[in-house]
Scaffold this motif. Structure first.
Motif, PDB file in Angstrom:
ATOM      1  N   ALA A  59       0.953  -1.258  -0.073  1.00 12.51           N
ATOM      2  CA  ALA A  59       0.082  -0.021  -0.077  1.00 12.51           C
ATOM      3  C   ALA A  59       0.935   1.225  -0.007  1.00 12.51           C
ATOM      4  O   ALA A  59       2.103   1.000   0.449  1.00 12.51           O
ATOM      5  CB  ALA A  59      -0.825   0.082   1.151  1.00 12.51           C
ATOM      6  N   THR A  60       0.293   2.349  -0.296  1.00 12.29           N
ATOM      7  CA  THR A  60       1.056   3.711  -0.716  1.00 12.29           C
ATOM      8  C   THR A  60       1.347   4.084   1.003  1.00 12.29           C
ATOM      9  O   THR A  60       0.506   3.636   1.905  1.00 12.29           O
ATOM     10  CB  THR A  60       0.287   4.587  -1.382  1.00 12.29           C
ATOM     11  N   PHE A  61       2.279   5.023   1.026  1.00 12.87           N
ATOM     12  CA  PHE A  61       2.500   5.567   2.497  1.00 12.87           C
ATOM     13  C   PHE A  61       1.330   6.120   2.816  1.00 12.87           C
ATOM     14  O   PHE A  61       0.845   6.132   4.209  1.00 12.87           O
ATOM     15  CB  PHE A  61       3.837   6.809   2.221  1.00 12.87           C
ATOM     16  N   GLY A  62       0.636   7.199   2.166  1.00  9.37           N
ATOM     17  CA  GLY A  62      -0.831   7.509   2.564  1.00  9.37           C
ATOM     18  C   GLY A  62      -1.800   6.486   3.254  1.00  9.37           C
ATOM     19  O   GLY A  62      -2.542   6.665   3.954  1.00  9.37           O
ATOM     20  N   ASN A  63      -1.837   5.345   2.451  1.00  9.02           N
ATOM     21  CA  ASN A  63      -2.935   4.377   2.888  1.00  9.02           C
ATOM     22  C   ASN A  63      -2.380   3.464   4.193  1.00  9.02           C
ATOM     23  O   ASN A  63      -3.293   3.094   4.826  1.00  9.02           O
ATOM     24  CB  ASN A  63      -3.082   3.566   1.818  1.00  9.02           C
ATOM     25  N   ARG A  64      -1.037   3.648   4.301  1.00 11.20           N
ATOM     26  CA  ARG A  64      -0.567   2.952   5.460  1.00 11.20           C
ATOM     27  C   ARG A  64      -0.353   4.003   6.806  1.00 11.20           C
ATOM     28  O   ARG A  64      -0.215   3.374   7.999  1.00 11.20           O
ATOM     29  CB  ARG A  64       0.744   2.390   5.121  1.00 11.20           C
ATOM     30  N   LEU A  65      -0.535   5.318   6.561  1.00  7.94           N
ATOM     31  CA  LEU A  65      -0.222   6.185   7.572  1.00  7.94           C
ATOM     32  C   LEU A  65      -1.163   5.805   8.927  1.00  7.94           C
ATOM     33  O   LEU A  65      -0.699   5.830  10.033  1.00  7.94           O
ATOM     34  CB  LEU A  65      -0.560   7.563   7.133  1.00  7.94           C
ATOM     35  N   ALA A  66      -2.339   5.984   8.864  1.00  4.53           N
ATOM     36  CA  ALA A  66      -3.290   5.832   9.975  1.00  4.53           C
ATOM     37  C   ALA A  66      -3.045   4.413  10.761  1.00  4.53           C
ATOM     38  O   ALA A  66      -2.755   4.293  11.906  1.00  4.53           O
ATOM     39  CB  ALA A  66      -4.694   5.683   9.641  1.00  4.53           C
ATOM     40  N   ALA A  67      -3.017   3.308   9.797  1.00  4.31           N
ATOM     41  CA  ALA A  67      -2.935   2.004  10.643  1.00  4.31           C
ATOM     42  C   ALA A  67      -1.417   1.792  11.086  1.00  4.31           C
ATOM     43  O   ALA A  67      -1.400   0.940  11.860  1.00  4.31           O
ATOM     44  CB  ALA A  67      -3.291   0.717   9.641  1.00  4.31           C
TER      45      ALA A  67
END
Length: 687
Positions: free
Chosen positions: A538-546
């Motif tokens: 997943a991209t950095f943005g999609n992984r940031l929260a989790a």
């Protein structure tokens, strides 16, 4: 923030999309109803967790299970409030039992409320109780559901093979009103004699002058006066005025019957008291003190607190222990006690290990044997036991002369460890664990040759952890972490490759953390990922929260861009702007530093220099410091150059620092990058 040890958790996920598949925008709030006491973990939980849907409309959050052991109160549920952009909020309750550690909200949330009202269900295996003012149609509910027609008070179900059946009246089979009461029909008015009661005022007139005097004399609330009143009341009110009773009803003493082993034993839980085993032991008190100290230590990483590198980057200088690996799960240390990892079932003399886990959390065990004996962290995408966060560390302080690490042997080429004693590694690079048969249990034995207190650390990669066997005569406790949490959201330069030893635990991050005096280093890198490149993850943005916000670091380094360089610079710019904004919002107390793409050649390609410029510009717009591996410049949050050094890769060192694939650093390259990064970070750290 990682969940404290001893708390059973459930990871709740969800995804919200429009009918055409485009993601919804909004938040999901999961709230506990009150202050929950988790005495088994010496903790409380209260309030709510608010998660924001990511760019795909998804979220993932780890929550306290609603059926933790030794929890007060019990029987509570979470309240879920969904607030989607353009839609009215929706609220309902859910249970999250620990037996189902991974739950998708779509499996347990109520369907369209127009189909009936719903009761709380216990996870995906639950069934629904519906109601309405008419008989249910074939399209209402699912097999296994029940339905109540509130107009006729008829219950249907459970629904089977798509059919509800004829239904059963709830009012004794008749479904009508009560015909009579105690022999009376029509409009029924009961009097005292109908139910064997005394008429109003009878009890009052029965009170004697002696009783009044006794009550008056009890104004001083002495034991004898109270006993006198009770005796008179029992004698006159019960024996004298109720002809149905033939013997006195004098209460017996209750102390002995309520005592332990008594006929009417009163348990601590009956009066809201803690049982003896819940009383905080010395170890728990030490743990509490350590947590307080750790909270004070978890401050910004400061320039003035960086230790002398010769002290933090040197090898252990004491007598080297003897290390052997054997394919067995039977310990060979004297009088062994198994210190088990989280969730692994205890047996015999086993105890729950008081370990300091670093670099990862949310440990899980496998679903079937032998994986039920081994724990792995799941705090990185995709947050599953089968694809875990392979890089993590275990620390313990002990005076044992020998210990054994139990592990599951996974790979002859990637399963590796680094042993550190008193903060110094035994070797420059990680070592392979060795083993005989992949998939089998093994023991790695470390014999020190003497019984003195040591702080022992195992950095592990692709090593499922089965616990430590320590002699029963030894003392153990959990160490205290130092200088907070350092985390890198990045790509394979941080996640490691076959061109460096130990994969993720052999990269620049672990060595740089030691140089900065940080013990809790989180390697949140995934190969082939970036700002717009998801690779197979997943991209950095999609992984940031989790992957990041869920475990807030004190120092976050976002390092990448190499995998994005061949893409659109405008797309990279937009993704970087969104990522930096979300990181600042989700981590308001975290130091955030942006590091640009690596150039594996001394003459960077145009795509690399363009990406470096794009990320540098967006970092300045967001007010974040920026480090360029291409130019060697370090810039502060205002975009001004505050330090310059040679680029990471030069014509003089490229053959040494870059591996045979022409991309990934070698062991020497990671050692050089660690020192280079510490030099680049120092000017932008606060004093």
């Amino acid at each position: 923030m990682p969940m404290p040890p001893g708390i059973a958790t459930v990871t709740l996920t969800g995804r919200y999309i429009h009918p055409d598949g485009t993601p919804l925008q909004g938040t999901v709030r999961i709230s506990a109803p009150t202050l929950i006491t988790l005495s088994g973990a010496d903790s409380f939980t209260a309030g709510s967790a608010l998660v924001t849907l990511n760019s795909s409309g998804s979220f993932s959050v780890t929550l306290v299970a609603t059926d933790n052991a030794a929890m007060q109160p019990t029987g509570w549920v979470y309240t879920v409030t969904e607030e989607m952009l353009g839609f009215s909020p929706r609220t309902y309750g859910i249970l999250l039992p620990q037996a189902t550690p991974l739950v998708d909200l779509a499996d347990i949330a109520p369907a369209n409320p127009d189909d009936g009202e719903y009761v709380v269900i216990a996870g995906p295996a639950g069934r629904t109780l519906l109601n309405g003012t008419s008989a249910p149609g074939a399209g209402v509910g699912a097999n296994g559901d029940f339905y109540i027609n509130t107009a006729t008070w008829t219950i249907y179900g459970p629904k089977a093979s798509g059919a509800w059946g004829s239904g059963t009246p709830l009012a004794g089979g008749g479904g009508g009103a009560v015909a009579s009461v105690n022999g009376h029909t029509g409009t029924v008015v009961l009097v005292a004699s109908d139910v064997g009661a005394d008429a109003a005022g009878t009890a009052a007139t029965a009170a004697s002058a002696a009783q009044s005097a006794a009550i008056s004399s009890a104004s001083a609330y002495t034991d004898s006066a109270v006993d006198n009143v009770i005796a008179l009341l029992e004698a006159d009110y019960i024996t004298d005025t109720d002809p149905r009773l033939s013997d006195d009803r004098t209460p017996a003493l209750h102390k002995s019957s309520h005592a332990a082993g008594g006929t009417d034993e009163l348990l601590p839980a009956d009066i809201g008291a803690a049982v003896a085993t819940d009383v905080t032991a010395l170890t728990s008190r030490v743990t509490t003190a350590e947590a307080a100290i750790t909270a004070r230590q978890r401050q910004a990483v400061r320039r003035g607190s960086i230790p002398e590198q010769s002290l933090t980057d040197s090898l252990y200088s004491g007598a080297a222990p003897t290390i052997t690996t054997a394919m067995t799960t039977t310990p060979s240390v004297a009088s062994p006690i198994k210190h088990a990892p989280p969730l692994v079932t205890l047996a015999g003399s086993d105890v729950r290990g008081d370990f300091l886990f670093l670099g990862a959390t949310d440990f899980a065990i496998g679903a079937s044997s032998p994986d039920t004996n081994y724990a792995l962290p799941t705090s990185r995408y995709p947050h599953a036991y089968t694809t875990p966060q392979n890089s993590y560390a275990v620390e313990i302080t002990t005076n044992a002369a020998e210990i054994e690490l139990r592990f599951k042997y996974m790979s002859a080429t990637t399963s590796a460890y680094t042993l550190s004693i008193d903060g110094r590694p035994l070797t420059n690079t990680p070592q392979l664990v060795g083993g005989t048969t992949v998939g089998s249990g093994h023991m790695l034995k470390v014999a020190f040759g003497s019984s003195v207190f040591r702080r022992i650390r195992f950095d592990l990669y692709n090593v499922p952890f089965g616990g430590l066997y320590i002699p029963s005569t030894a003392t153990t406790w959990r160490p205290i972490t130092a200088r907070g949490r350092m985390m890198v959201l990045g790509d394979s330069i941080t996640d490691g490759s076959t061109y460096n030893s130990g994969m993720g635990i052999g990269t620049w991050l672990y060595r740089a953390a030691r140089m900065l005096g940080i013990t809790d280093a989180w390697e949140q890198g995934r190969g082939s990922t970036g700002y717009i490149s998801a690779g197979t993850s997943a991209t950095f943005g999609n992984r940031l929260a989790a992957d990041v916000v869920a475990y807030p670091p004190d120092l976050l380094i976002i390092k990448g861009g190499y995998n994005d360089a061949s893409g659109s610079q405008s797309a990279i710019q937009a993704a970087a702007a969104a990522l930096y904004s979300a990181a600042k919002t989700g981590l308001p107390s975290t130091q955030i530093v942006i590091v640009g793409p690596l150039s594996p050649t001394a003459s960077p390609a145009t795509s690399i220099t363009n990406t470096d410029t794009t990320l540098r510009t967006e970092a300045a717009t967001a007010g974040l410091p920026y480090i360029s591996l291409v130019t060697g410049e370090t810039r502060n949050g205002a975009g001004a150059v505050v330090s310059t050094q040679s680029p990471y890769v030069t014509a003089a060192n490229v053959a040494t620092v870059i591996g045979g694939d022409g991309v990934h650093p070698t062991d020497a390259g990671h050692e050089h990058l660690a020192r280079w990064m510490v030099r680049a970070l120092a000017p932008i750290l606060p004093l």
